[in-house]
Motif scaffolding. Structure first.
Motif, PDB file in Angstrom:
ATOM      1  N   LEU A  78       0.988  -1.090   0.041  1.00 37.03           N
ATOM      2  CA  LEU A  78       0.278  -0.126   0.022  1.00 37.03           C
ATOM      3  C   LEU A  78       0.656   1.226   0.195  1.00 37.03           C
ATOM      4  O   LEU A  78       1.026   2.119  -0.943  1.00 37.03           O
ATOM      5  CB  LEU A  78      -0.646  -0.117   1.540  1.00 37.03           C
ATOM      6  CG  LEU A  78      -2.200  -0.729   1.326  1.00 37.03           C
ATOM      7  CD1 LEU A  78      -2.735  -0.883   3.024  1.00 37.03           C
ATOM      8  CD2 LEU A  78      -2.984  -0.500   0.154  1.00 37.03           C
ATOM      9  N   LYS A  79       2.334   1.424   0.751  1.00 33.81           N
ATOM     10  CA  LYS A  79       2.415   2.468   0.846  1.00 33.81           C
ATOM     11  C   LYS A  79       3.998   2.955  -0.483  1.00 33.81           C
ATOM     12  O   LYS A  79       3.596   3.611  -1.203  1.00 33.81           O
ATOM     13  CB  LYS A  79       3.689   2.117   1.948  1.00 33.81           C
ATOM     14  CG  LYS A  79       3.361   2.291   3.526  1.00 33.81           C
ATOM     15  CD  LYS A  79       2.938   3.161   3.779  1.00 33.81           C
ATOM     16  CE  LYS A  79       2.214   4.213   4.848  1.00 33.81           C
ATOM     17  NZ  LYS A  79       2.040   5.134   5.591  1.00 33.81           N
ATOM     18  N   LEU A  80       3.950   1.753  -1.252  1.00 35.54           N
ATOM     19  CA  LEU A  80       4.139   1.189  -2.673  1.00 35.54           C
ATOM     20  C   LEU A  80       3.201   1.807  -3.253  1.00 35.54           C
ATOM     21  O   LEU A  80       4.005   3.076  -4.487  1.00 35.54           O
ATOM     22  CB  LEU A  80       4.916   0.822  -2.787  1.00 35.54           C
ATOM     23  CG  LEU A  80       5.466   0.302  -4.621  1.00 35.54           C
ATOM     24  CD1 LEU A  80       6.944   1.122  -4.356  1.00 35.54           C
ATOM     25  CD2 LEU A  80       5.716  -1.375  -5.366  1.00 35.54           C
ATOM     26  N   VAL A  81       2.465   1.755  -3.779  1.00 33.11           N
ATOM     27  CA  VAL A  81       1.371   2.795  -4.189  1.00 33.11           C
ATOM     28  C   VAL A  81       1.178   3.862  -3.778  1.00 33.11           C
ATOM     29  O   VAL A  81       1.241   4.659  -4.925  1.00 33.11           O
ATOM     30  CB  VAL A  81      -0.123   1.631  -4.710  1.00 33.11           C
ATOM     31  CG1 VAL A  81      -1.084   2.258  -4.733  1.00 33.11           C
ATOM     32  CG2 VAL A  81       0.090   0.279  -4.788  1.00 33.11           C
ATOM     33  N   GLU A  82       1.430   4.571  -2.446  1.00 31.47           N
ATOM     34  CA  GLU A  82       0.684   5.549  -2.091  1.00 31.47           C
ATOM     35  C   GLU A  82       2.032   6.288  -2.792  1.00 31.47           C
ATOM     36  O   GLU A  82       1.800   7.359  -3.492  1.00 31.47           O
ATOM     37  CB  GLU A  82       0.969   5.533  -0.420  1.00 31.47           C
ATOM     38  CG  GLU A  82       1.031   7.254  -0.347  1.00 31.47           C
ATOM     39  CD  GLU A  82      -0.041   6.670   1.448  1.00 31.47           C
ATOM     40  OE1 GLU A  82       1.233   7.808   1.971  1.00 31.47           O
ATOM     41  OE2 GLU A  82      -0.032   5.909   1.790  1.00 31.47           O
ATOM     42  N   LEU A  83       3.382   5.713  -2.646  1.00 32.91           N
ATOM     43  CA  LEU A  83       5.172   6.370  -2.942  1.00 32.91           C
ATOM     44  C   LEU A  83       4.789   6.639  -4.034  1.00 32.91           C
ATOM     45  O   LEU A  83       5.234   8.126  -4.982  1.00 32.91           O
ATOM     46  CB  LEU A  83       5.725   5.847  -2.544  1.00 32.91           C
ATOM     47  CG  LEU A  83       6.994   6.052  -3.113  1.00 32.91           C
ATOM     48  CD1 LEU A  83       7.815   7.645  -2.343  1.00 32.91           C
ATOM     49  CD2 LEU A  83       7.977   5.358  -2.849  1.00 32.91           C
ATOM     50  N   ARG A  84       4.284   5.937  -5.156  1.00 27.69           N
ATOM     51  CA  ARG A  84       3.560   6.105  -7.162  1.00 27.69           C
ATOM     52  C   ARG A  84       3.087   6.904  -7.533  1.00 27.69           C
ATOM     53  O   ARG A  84       3.761   7.789  -8.431  1.00 27.69           O
ATOM     54  CB  ARG A  84       3.704   5.279  -7.966  1.00 27.69           C
ATOM     55  CG  ARG A  84       3.990   4.024  -9.499  1.00 27.69           C
ATOM     56  CD  ARG A  84       3.186   5.130  -9.756  1.00 27.69           C
ATOM     57  NE  ARG A  84       2.625   4.625 -11.539  1.00 27.69           N
ATOM     58  CZ  ARG A  84       1.953   4.658 -11.880  1.00 27.69           C
ATOM     59  NH1 ARG A  84       1.118   4.584 -11.347  1.00 27.69           N
ATOM     60  NH2 ARG A  84       2.214   4.676 -13.256  1.00 27.69           N
ATOM     61  N   SER A  85       1.784   7.271  -6.925  1.00 23.74           N
ATOM     62  CA  SER A  85       0.333   8.201  -6.960  1.00 23.74           C
ATOM     63  C   SER A  85       1.168   9.142  -6.689  1.00 23.74           C
ATOM     64  O   SER A  85       0.980  10.141  -6.994  1.00 23.74           O
ATOM     65  CB  SER A  85      -0.736   7.505  -5.964  1.00 23.74           C
ATOM     66  OG  SER A  85      -0.054   8.169  -4.754  1.00 23.74           O
ATOM     67  N   SER A  86       2.315   9.439  -5.816  1.00 21.52           N
ATOM     68  CA  SER A  86       2.817  11.088  -5.417  1.00 21.52           C
ATOM     69  C   SER A  86       4.330  10.890  -5.920  1.00 21.52           C
ATOM     70  O   SER A  86       4.918  11.883  -5.188  1.00 21.52           O
ATOM     71  CB  SER A  86       3.281  10.681  -3.628  1.00 21.52           C
ATOM     72  OG  SER A  86       4.287  10.214  -3.361  1.00 21.52           O
ATOM     73  N   ASN A  87       4.152  10.213  -7.183  1.00 24.26           N
ATOM     74  CA  ASN A  87       4.943  11.033  -8.216  1.00 24.26           C
ATOM     75  C   ASN A  87       6.661  10.440  -7.397  1.00 24.26           C
ATOM     76  O   ASN A  87       8.156  11.029  -7.549  1.00 24.26           O
ATOM     77  CB  ASN A  87       5.548  12.472  -8.985  1.00 24.26           C
ATOM     78  CG  ASN A  87       6.454  12.213 -10.136  1.00 24.26           C
ATOM     79  OD1 ASN A  87       6.381  11.324 -10.631  1.00 24.26           O
ATOM     80  ND2 ASN A  87       6.672  13.300 -10.169  1.00 24.26           N
ATOM     81  N   TRP A  88       6.507   9.292  -6.652  1.00 23.73           N
ATOM     82  CA  TRP A  88       8.295   8.628  -6.189  1.00 23.73           C
ATOM     83  C   TRP A  88       8.061   9.528  -4.910  1.00 23.73           C
ATOM     84  O   TRP A  88       9.455   9.875  -4.935  1.00 23.73           O
ATOM     85  CB  TRP A  88       8.734   8.256  -7.306  1.00 23.73           C
ATOM     86  CG  TRP A  88       7.744   7.334  -8.324  1.00 23.73           C
ATOM     87  CD1 TRP A  88       7.340   7.437  -9.257  1.00 23.73           C
ATOM     88  CD2 TRP A  88       7.767   6.089  -7.955  1.00 23.73           C
ATOM     89  NE1 TRP A  88       7.892   6.229 -10.220  1.00 23.73           N
ATOM     90  CE2 TRP A  88       7.472   4.933  -9.004  1.00 23.73           C
ATOM     91  CE3 TRP A  88       7.844   4.914  -7.003  1.00 23.73           C
ATOM     92  CZ2 TRP A  88       7.002   4.106  -9.181  1.00 23.73           C
ATOM     93  CZ3 TRP A  88       7.847   3.994  -6.609  1.00 23.73           C
ATOM     94  CH2 TRP A  88       7.680   2.794  -8.264  1.00 23.73           C
ATOM     95  N   GLY A  89       7.931  10.503  -4.630  1.00 24.78           N
ATOM     96  CA  GLY A  89       8.418  11.660  -3.517  1.00 24.78           C
ATOM     97  C   GLY A  89       9.219  12.672  -3.947  1.00 24.78           C
ATOM     98  O   GLY A  89       9.768  13.994  -3.492  1.00 24.78           O
ATOM     99  N   ARG A  90       9.277  12.749  -5.170  1.00 27.19           N
ATOM    100  CA  ARG A  90       9.764  13.754  -5.823  1.00 27.19           C
ATOM    101  C   ARG A  90       8.856  15.230  -6.172  1.00 27.19           C
ATOM    102  O   ARG A  90       7.992  14.797  -6.434  1.00 27.19           O
ATOM    103  CB  ARG A  90       9.820  13.481  -7.496  1.00 27.19           C
ATOM    104  CG  ARG A  90      10.831  12.479  -8.026  1.00 27.19           C
ATOM    105  CD  ARG A  90      11.218  12.424  -9.387  1.00 27.19           C
ATOM    106  NE  ARG A  90      10.313  11.356  -9.489  1.00 27.19           N
ATOM    107  CZ  ARG A  90       9.792  10.799 -11.030  1.00 27.19           C
ATOM    108  NH1 ARG A  90      11.572  10.867 -11.459  1.00 27.19           N
ATOM    109  NH2 ARG A  90       9.011  10.158 -11.696  1.00 27.19           N
ATOM    110  N   VAL A  91       9.474  16.261  -5.885  1.00 29.91           N
ATOM    111  CA  VAL A  91       9.157  17.670  -6.586  1.00 29.91           C
ATOM    112  C   VAL A  91       9.411  17.903  -7.289  1.00 29.91           C
ATOM    113  O   VAL A  91      10.942  18.101  -7.779  1.00 29.91           O
ATOM    114  CB  VAL A  91       9.457  18.105  -4.948  1.00 29.91           C
ATOM    115  CG1 VAL A  91       8.796  20.261  -4.760  1.00 29.91           C
ATOM    116  CG2 VAL A  91       9.433  18.209  -3.595  1.00 29.91           C
ATOM    117  N   HIS A  92       8.838  18.313  -8.036  1.00 29.09           N
ATOM    118  CA  HIS A  92       8.543  19.205  -9.228  1.00 29.09           C
ATOM    119  C   HIS A  92       9.455  19.585  -9.267  1.00 29.09           C
ATOM    120  O   HIS A  92      10.224  20.183 -10.449  1.00 29.09           O
ATOM    121  CB  HIS A  92       7.074  19.431 -10.149  1.00 29.09           C
ATOM    122  CG  HIS A  92       6.567  18.109 -10.188  1.00 29.09           C
ATOM    123  ND1 HIS A  92       6.613  17.100 -11.309  1.00 29.09           N
ATOM    124  CD2 HIS A  92       4.827  18.271  -9.376  1.00 29.09           C
ATOM    125  CE1 HIS A  92       5.443  16.506 -11.568  1.00 29.09           C
ATOM    126  NE2 HIS A  92       4.433  16.633  -9.563  1.00 29.09           N
TER     127      HIS A  92
END
Length: 169
Positions: A78-92
């Motif tokens: 679940l945390k991995l799916v969440e990480l991906r949905s947040s663009n892998w934690g990257r800031v644009h």
């Protein structure tokens, strides 16, 4: 076909294999691999017009619904799916690599949990030592403590210590 393309194909095949046998050990391995390489893999696959990451996430979602994995592994997925949905934690708007600092780029320390531990360890050491972080690491090595750091964490710790030293006035 370049070596990088072969590696991308091999990693895709590895992920497919791990998810096709959804046992805890396989899923843990897949999660760790994707946490470390997910953003790079997704960027490379998107650039080549492939939707492999979407397929992998769909497999993960299917596993979450059907597989008999432990609660901890389910939470990792679940945390991995969440990480991906947040663009892998990257800031644009992250700074360019050459301009990146801990102050202007939240992705500067990719191992944020370890960073917090390192900072606390560093601040807790006495100021009379040249580099308390490195001194602590040497004492761990010399004492032969069983809970010494994993190589990746140790490398990140050393980097943190050197960066901290460079930032001193």
């Amino acid at each position: 076909m370049s070596r990088a393309e072969i590696l991308l194909t091999a990693l895709k095949d590895l992920m497919d294999t791990l998810f096709s046998q959804p046992k805890d050990r396989n899923l843990i391995c897949a999660v760790k691999l994707l946490k470390l390489t997910g953003s790079v893999l997704e960027d490379a696959w998107k650039q080549s017009g492939k939707s492999h990451m979407d397929e992998l996430i769909q497999k993960i979602e299917g596993i979450l619904l059907d597989a008999q994995c432990s609660r901890d592994v389910r939470q990792m997925l679940l945390k991995l799916v969440e990480l991906r949905s947040s663009n892998w934690g990257r800031v644009h708007a992250a700074a360019a690599y050459s301009e990146a600092t801990p102050d202007n780029d939240p992705n500067y320390y990719m191992v944020t949990a370890q960073h917090t531990q390192f900072k606390q360890l560093y601040l807790n050491k006495q100021s009379g030592q040249n580099n308390p972080c490195l001194h602590h690491m040497q004492s761990i090595r010399l004492s032969g403590e069983e809970d010494e750091m994993e190589p990746e964490i140790e490398e990140a710790f050393e980097k943190f210590c050197l960066e901290t030293e460079r930032q001193k006035p």
